[in-house]
Design a protein around this motif. Structure first.
Motif, PDB file in Angstrom:
ATOM      1  N   PHE A 257       0.848  -1.189   0.000  1.00  9.09           N
ATOM      2  CA  PHE A 257       0.000   0.000   0.000  1.00  9.09           C
ATOM      3  C   PHE A 257       0.886   1.242   0.000  1.00  9.09           C
ATOM      4  N   THR A 258       0.307   2.339  -0.464  1.00  6.30           N
ATOM      5  CA  THR A 258       0.978   3.626  -0.357  1.00  6.30           C
ATOM      6  C   THR A 258       0.134   4.554   0.500  1.00  6.30           C
ATOM      7  N   ALA A 259       0.803   5.444   1.205  1.00  9.66           N
ATOM      8  CA  ALA A 259       0.102   6.396   2.065  1.00  9.66           C
ATOM      9  C   ALA A 259       0.933   7.651   2.233  1.00  9.66           C
ATOM     10  N   LYS A 260       0.258   8.767   2.451  1.00  9.47           N
ATOM     11  CA  LYS A 260       0.962  10.014   2.714  1.00  9.47           C
ATOM     12  C   LYS A 260       1.588  10.003   4.102  1.00  9.47           C
ATOM     13  N   GLY A 261       0.903   9.346   5.049  1.00  5.00           N
ATOM     14  CA  GLY A 261       1.410   9.289   6.417  1.00  5.00           C
ATOM     15  C   GLY A 261       1.236   7.925   7.042  1.00  5.00           C
ATOM     16  N   VAL A 262       2.050   7.628   8.047  1.00  2.33           N
ATOM     17  CA  VAL A 262       2.020   6.345   8.735  1.00  2.33           C
ATOM     18  C   VAL A 262       2.005   6.587  10.236  1.00  2.33           C
ATOM     19  N   ILE A 263       1.156   5.845  10.936  1.00  3.57           N
ATOM     20  CA  ILE A 263       1.097   5.912  12.398  1.00  3.57           C
ATOM     21  C   ILE A 263       1.372   4.528  12.964  1.00  3.57           C
ATOM     22  N   PHE A 264       2.387   4.431  13.813  1.00  5.65           N
ATOM     23  CA  PHE A 264       2.741   3.169  14.460  1.00  5.65           C
ATOM     24  C   PHE A 264       1.968   3.066  15.772  1.00  5.65           C
ATOM     25  N   SER A 265       1.085   2.063  15.846  1.00  9.19           N
ATOM     26  CA  SER A 265       0.228   1.893  17.026  1.00  9.19           C
ATOM     27  C   SER A 265       0.106   0.426  17.403  1.00  9.19           C
ATOM     28  N   GLY A 266       1.181  -0.323  17.261  1.00  7.93           N
ATOM     29  CA  GLY A 266       1.148  -1.747  17.530  1.00  7.93           C
ATOM     30  C   GLY A 266       1.482  -2.134  18.955  1.00  7.93           C
ATOM     31  N   GLY A 267       1.450  -1.157  19.873  1.00  3.40           N
ATOM     32  CA  GLY A 267       1.871  -1.448  21.237  1.00  3.40           C
ATOM     33  C   GLY A 267       3.383  -1.525  21.301  1.00  3.40           C
ATOM     34  N   VAL A 268       3.932  -1.537  22.501  1.00  2.00           N
ATOM     35  CA  VAL A 268       5.389  -1.550  22.654  1.00  2.00           C
ATOM     36  C   VAL A 268       6.016  -2.729  21.920  1.00  2.00           C
ATOM     37  N   LEU A 269       5.453  -3.912  22.109  1.00  2.00           N
ATOM     38  CA  LEU A 269       6.076  -5.090  21.508  1.00  2.00           C
ATOM     39  C   LEU A 269       5.991  -5.076  19.994  1.00  2.00           C
ATOM     40  N   GLY A 270       4.893  -4.554  19.439  1.00  2.00           N
ATOM     41  CA  GLY A 270       4.758  -4.486  17.997  1.00  2.00           C
ATOM     42  C   GLY A 270       5.531  -3.335  17.389  1.00  2.00           C
ATOM     43  N   THR A 271       5.352  -2.141  17.946  1.00  2.00           N
ATOM     44  CA  THR A 271       5.972  -0.940  17.386  1.00  2.00           C
ATOM     45  C   THR A 271       7.485  -0.947  17.523  1.00  2.00           C
ATOM     46  N   ILE A 272       7.986  -1.228  18.718  1.00  2.00           N
ATOM     47  CA  ILE A 272       9.434  -1.158  18.935  1.00  2.00           C
ATOM     48  C   ILE A 272      10.154  -2.267  18.159  1.00  2.00           C
ATOM     49  N   LYS A 273       9.591  -3.454  18.141  1.00  2.00           N
ATOM     50  CA  LYS A 273      10.209  -4.529  17.371  1.00  2.00           C
ATOM     51  C   LYS A 273      10.303  -4.161  15.895  1.00  2.00           C
ATOM     52  N   LEU A 274       9.218  -3.624  15.334  1.00  2.00           N
ATOM     53  CA  LEU A 274       9.219  -3.252  13.915  1.00  2.00           C
ATOM     54  C   LEU A 274      10.168  -2.096  13.650  1.00  2.00           C
ATOM     55  N   LEU A 275      10.133  -1.059  14.483  1.00  2.00           N
ATOM     56  CA  LEU A 275      11.001   0.094  14.252  1.00  2.00           C
ATOM     57  C   LEU A 275      12.481  -0.245  14.414  1.00  2.00           C
ATOM     58  N   LEU A 276      12.814  -1.093  15.367  1.00  2.00           N
ATOM     59  CA  LEU A 276      14.218  -1.510  15.506  1.00  2.00           C
ATOM     60  C   LEU A 276      14.698  -2.220  14.247  1.00  2.00           C
ATOM     61  N   LYS A 277      13.830  -3.031  13.668  1.00  2.79           N
ATOM     62  CA  LYS A 277      14.169  -3.712  12.413  1.00  2.79           C
ATOM     63  C   LYS A 277      14.311  -2.704  11.276  1.00  2.79           C
ATOM     64  N   LEU A 278      13.381  -1.754  11.177  1.00  2.00           N
ATOM     65  CA  LEU A 278      13.395  -0.792  10.074  1.00  2.00           C
ATOM     66  C   LEU A 278      14.551   0.189  10.182  1.00  2.00           C
ATOM     67  N   LYS A 279      14.998   0.463  11.393  1.00  2.00           N
ATOM     68  CA  LYS A 279      16.116   1.402  11.579  1.00  2.00           C
ATOM     69  C   LYS A 279      17.395   0.889  10.913  1.00  2.00           C
ATOM     70  N   THR A 280      17.547  -0.417  10.816  1.00  2.00           N
ATOM     71  CA  THR A 280      18.761  -0.983  10.223  1.00  2.00           C
ATOM     72  C   THR A 280      18.765  -0.898   8.704  1.00  2.00           C
ATOM     73  N   LYS A 281      17.591  -0.545   8.091  1.00  2.50           N
ATOM     74  CA  LYS A 281      17.539  -0.542   6.633  1.00  2.50           C
ATOM     75  C   LYS A 281      16.635   0.549   6.081  1.00  2.50           C
ATOM     76  N   SER A 282      15.327   0.439   6.312  1.00  3.53           N
ATOM     77  CA  SER A 282      14.357   1.302   5.638  1.00  3.53           C
ATOM     78  C   SER A 282      14.243   2.688   6.254  1.00  3.53           C
ATOM     79  N   LEU A 283      14.416   2.795   7.575  1.00  7.25           N
ATOM     80  CA  LEU A 283      14.238   4.070   8.272  1.00  7.25           C
ATOM     81  C   LEU A 283      15.460   4.390   9.122  1.00  7.25           C
ATOM     82  N   PRO A 284      16.605   4.625   8.477  1.00  5.30           N
ATOM     83  CA  PRO A 284      17.857   4.812   9.233  1.00  5.30           C
ATOM     84  C   PRO A 284      17.918   6.104  10.031  1.00  5.30           C
ATOM     85  N   LEU A 285      17.023   7.061   9.744  1.00  2.00           N
ATOM     86  CA  LEU A 285      17.061   8.346  10.448  1.00  2.00           C
ATOM     87  C   LEU A 285      16.383   8.303  11.815  1.00  2.00           C
TER      88      LEU A 285
END
Length: 525
Positions: A257-285
């Motif tokens: 999917f494409t979107a103008k904006g994204v909101i992470f609301s998966g709870g600590v276990l969902g959000t932090i796990k996903l963001l830690l993974k994305l920081k290494t590649k897709s979202l390095p900032l």
């Protein structure tokens, strides 16, 4: 550019549900993606012995509403399904004390107690908060304890997200001028945490999410987001691509999917796990503070099983009473419905000590001292009917850190302060007093008794607020440092220890975050 959606929300818990409704109201096209299943009232397990409908363990083909995650320093209980943690939580809606707003990384960003007051009031209305009207055996014993320790004036009936109409009687929506679903009065069965089968519990699918759908928001259940990356610019100025895969099917059926904006609301276990993974590649900032300041409510969960057969400790709402035991602590009575005795398989005699051998020795001594009592608990008495869980919480602060591990998951590490402990002397003393009142014997989760690892249903932080990316992951308006149109709105944003159930606070802060977003002027009327 044409987007599939204006906003994609990852997770449908308290933060995601609020975001869905308020954005849809403002004219945005919204998609909510939820890993868990969509449960209707008849779908919930009758008791927690029905593991496939109660536990979330996809490897065993269990797709229930509760997940247990075991880390080195903590065991975490969380929720899955459309409505997130509201499906499995104990309904309580307390407002934290003043210390919550004046500590942690967010304390200097706003006068939070004043700023959030109207949003707490709004959240209480939306969640249908009502004062619990009835006390049952477990609550009456807590009231006796309050009197015994000289704090009878600190005993209270909590506000809970439950409809107290005539038991079992269906009525038209009593909350939103008939725009919500039908409801039925609570019958005090105690089954709130296995999923309310009677339409009395005010779960998010009956308020925020239900109304969001009326405004056109879409909900995609049984899908897990595995990647999010900016379409063109590095900071997401031109939107994001979001990739999902099935969370319940053998074949993953990937979607994009494409979107103008994204909101992470998966709870600590969902959000932090996903963001830690994305920081290494897709979202390095993403900020290097990601994963820091993980908090619990410094809590213990101790079960006390009564040997008095005249008592029925399963009756009532999940949490029907609480006692403020001092300025920093309180004790709550938690129950499961009659027949929900699965927990006894994971409980051992309460034992404390500095190391495992000491705890095992203490446990053996308890069994030898009270062999008949423990035999009755495990083999004779109905566990849920005879057992209440004492939930002890403190606002005293300690933090952990989550980081990526070698296997692609998350691992915990000690950050600042003392690590969470299953041994809190005040809790042990209160347990002894309560046990005496109900003629009971205490037990606790096996990992607490053996390894000293505490359990929590209130994990918070990991993407906290700060004045810049050196001190936090998001700003005071929940916007992610380094990226445009990206927010974190769930328990991961909580930046101090509330010392109470955080659901109302997450809802209130989410309401404030959504109030900062303007109406969509591009909406075609």
């Amino acid at each position: 550019m044409q987007y599939d959606f204006d906003y994609i929300i990852i997770g449908s818990g308290f933060g995601g549900s609020v975001s869905a409704l308020r954005l849809a109201e403002k004219g945005y096209k919204v998609l909510v993606i939820e890993k868990g299943k969509w449960y209707k009232s008849d779908d919930f397990a009758k008791t927690n012995w029905n593991l496939p409908k109660w536990l979330w363990m996809p490897s065993l083909r269990f797709f229930g509403i509760m997940k247990m995650s075991i880390f080195k320093h903590i065991v975490i209980i969380s929720g899955t399904g459309v409505g997130g943690g509201s499906l499995v939580y104990a309904n309580t809606l307390p407002v934290p004390k003043s210390s919550f707003y004046k500590s942690g990384s967010w304390s200097e960003l706003e006068d939070w107690e004043t700023e959030l007051k109207p949003f707490y009031e709004k959240a209480l209305i939306m969640l249908g908060a009502s004062r619990n009207p009835k006390l049952f055996d477990g609550d009456i014993a807590l009231k006796k304890l309050a009197k015994d320790i000289g704090r009878e004036d600190q005993f209270e009936h909590p506000d809970v997200a439950v409809f107290f109409g005539k038991a079992g009687e269906k009525v038209k929506d009593p909350y939103f001028e008939g725009k919500g679903p039908e409801r039925a009065g609570c019958n005090f069965c105690g089954g709130c945490m296995t999923g309310c089968r009677y339409d009395a519990k005010n779960t998010l699918d009956k308020n925020y999410l239900y109304l969001a759908q009326n405004f056109g928001a879409e909900i995609l259940a049984e899908n897990e987001v595995y990647d999010v990356y900016p379409i063109d610019n590095k900071d997401g100025s031109t939107g994001y691509k979001v990739f999902t895969k099935s969370s319940t099917k053998f074949f993953k059926h990937q979607k994009e999917f494409t979107a103008k904006g994204v909101i992470f609301s998966g709870g600590v276990l969902g959000t932090i796990k996903l963001l830690l993974k994305l920081k290494t590649k897709s979202l390095p900032l993403l900020s290097d503070k990601l994963g820091d300041d993980i908090r619990t409510n410094n809590e213990t969960l101790i079960s006390v099983s009564s040997l008095d057969k005249s008592k029925n400790l399963s009756k009532g709402v999940a949490i029907g009473s609480l006692l403020h035991t001092d300025d920093n602590s309180h004790l709550e009575i938690v129950r499961y419905s009659e027949g929900s005795g699965f927990w006894k398989l994971l409980h051992l005699p309460l034992s404390n000590g500095k190391n495992t051998p000491t705890r095992l020795l203490n446990m053996a001594q308890q069994v030898l001292k009270y062999p008949v009592s423990y035999f009755k608990i495990y083999f004779v008495n109905s566990w849920s009917k005879s057992t209440t869980v004492l939930l002890f919480m403190q606002s005293i602060d300690s933090t952990l850190k989550f980081k990526n591990n070698f296997f692609g998951g998350m691992a915990s590490a000690v950050s600042t302060g003392l690590k969470p402990s299953a041994y809190i002397p005040e809790s042990i003393e209160l347990t002894k007093k309560y046990s005496k009142i109900i003629n009971g014997v205490p037990t606790s989760f096996a990992l607490e008794s053996i390894a000293g690892i505490p359990s929590t249903a209130h994990v918070l932080g990991g993407a906290v607020m700060g004045k810049d990316s050196m001190q936090g992951v998001i700003n005071k308006n929940n916007e992610v440092f380094g990226y445009k149109n990206m927010l974190v709105i769930d328990g991961a944003m909580i930046s101090a220890n509330p010392g109470v159930n955080p659901s109302l606070s997450i809802t209130a802060i989410a309401e404030r975050a959504m109030a900062q977003i303007p109406f969509n002027t591009e909406t075609k009327l």
